[in-house]
Design a protein around this motif. Structure first.
Motif, short mmCIF file in Angstrom:
data_model
loop_
_atom_site.label_atom_id
_atom_site.label_comp_id
_atom_site.label_asym_id
_atom_site.label_seq_id
_atom_site.Cartn_x
_atom_site.Cartn_y
_atom_site.Cartn_z
N GLY A 124 -11.71 2.87 -0.95
CA GLY A 124 -12.59 4.02 -1.18
C GLY A 124 -11.95 5.07 -2.07
N PHE A 125 -10.66 5.33 -1.83
CA PHE A 125 -9.94 6.32 -2.65
C PHE A 125 -9.91 5.89 -4.12
N ASP A 138 0.81 -1.22 0.00
CA ASP A 138 0.00 0.00 0.00
C ASP A 138 0.85 1.28 0.00
N ASP A 156 -6.89 14.30 -1.06
CA ASP A 156 -7.55 13.10 -0.53
C ASP A 156 -6.52 12.03 -0.14
N ASP A 214 -7.04 -2.59 2.35
CA ASP A 214 -7.25 -1.37 3.11
C ASP A 214 -8.53 -0.67 2.65
N ASP A 269 -9.67 2.31 3.35
CA ASP A 269 -9.47 3.71 2.95
C ASP A 269 -8.98 3.78 1.50
N LYS A 328 -2.69 9.25 8.03
CA LYS A 328 -3.23 8.27 8.97
C LYS A 328 -2.34 7.05 9.09
N LYS A 329 -1.67 6.73 8.01
CA LYS A 329 -0.89 5.49 7.96
C LYS A 329 0.60 5.74 8.09
N ILE A 376 -5.14 10.14 3.76
CA ILE A 376 -4.99 8.70 4.02
C ILE A 376 -3.56 8.38 4.41
#
Length: 230
Positions: free
Chosen positions: A208-209, A93, A140, A203, A205, A147-148, A144
């Motif tokens: 969704g992205f 990711d 966007d 993942d 997120d 957060k990671k 994310i």
């Protein structure tokens, strides 16, 4: 004397009759010969026509080549270059996110380059849209990544830095054409990467992205192809 005269007259009449018969025969023979000649000529014409038809069934070289391409499912050479966009899939990711961030910067900065060199009309509108949409994508993605704990690049990749340097030497229609062709290449590559990683990542997120930006990138690709062909 009368007998001699009559004999001569009969002989003359017989002679005339013979001549008449010969003439008829000659005429008949002449007609027959003429018909035979005409028949031969007709046969020769049909043979020539048949040969001509046979030769015209051969496809011109360019059409034959196009047919071969269609049969094998290959695109024209100028399209094969961007048909794969072979950077996908990414194994992790974080690797995907860094690649996506580079992709955004590639489009944003190349668009700014053509605008700085006076792009107008359709190309200006295209560049403005690239900046707007890829800036939104970057925002966007950064949320994310934060957060990671992933730090995203904020510049073009090495390949696009070289492309930008080459484009700086161009101007006018030549620059605009180069820019639009590059947009086709880049968006095909990005689209491939998005689709490939969506099948791999777990993942939520990123799922969704990808779902959000894929139709945007597809729209960019379609528009780029349209504009590049004008």
């Amino acid at each position: 004397m009368k007998r001699i005269t009559m004999s001569l007259l009969c002989a003359s009449l017989m002679s005339l009759g013979a001549c008449s018969n010969d003439s008829t025969t000659t005429t008949t023979d002449g007609t027959t010969n003429s018909e035979e000649a005409g028949g031969n000529a007709g046969d020769n014409y049909m043979n020539a026509a048949t040969n001509g038809d046979s030769s015209t069934t051969s496809m011109p070289a360019d059409a034959s080549a196009a047919g071969s391409a269609a049969a094998t499912g290959t695109a024209p050479a100028d399209m094969n270059a961007n048909s794969s966009g072979a950077t996908a899939p990414h194994s992790t990711d974080p690797e995907f996110m860094m690649s996506a961030a580079h992709s955004d910067q590639n489009e944003i900065q190349l668009s700014k380059l053509v605008l700085s060199k006076g792009a107008t009309g359709m190309t200006k509108q295209h560049a403005d849209m690239m900046i707007k949409d890829h800036t939104k994508s970057t925002t966007d993605l950064m949320a994310i990544a934060k957060k990671k704990g992933v730090t995203l690049p904020t510049d073009m990749d090495a390949e696009h830095k070289a492309i930008a340097k080459q484009m700086e030497s161009l101007s006018g229609a030549e620059l605009e054409k180069q820019f639009l062709n590059q947009m086709v290449l880049d968006h095909q590559k990005t689209l491939n990467t998005l689709k490939a990683h969506q099948t791999m990542t777990q993942d939520a997120d990123l799922q969704g992205f990808i779902s959000k930006v894929t139709p945007v990138v597809q729209g960019h690709l379609d528009m780029s192809k349209k504009h590049a062909s004008m």
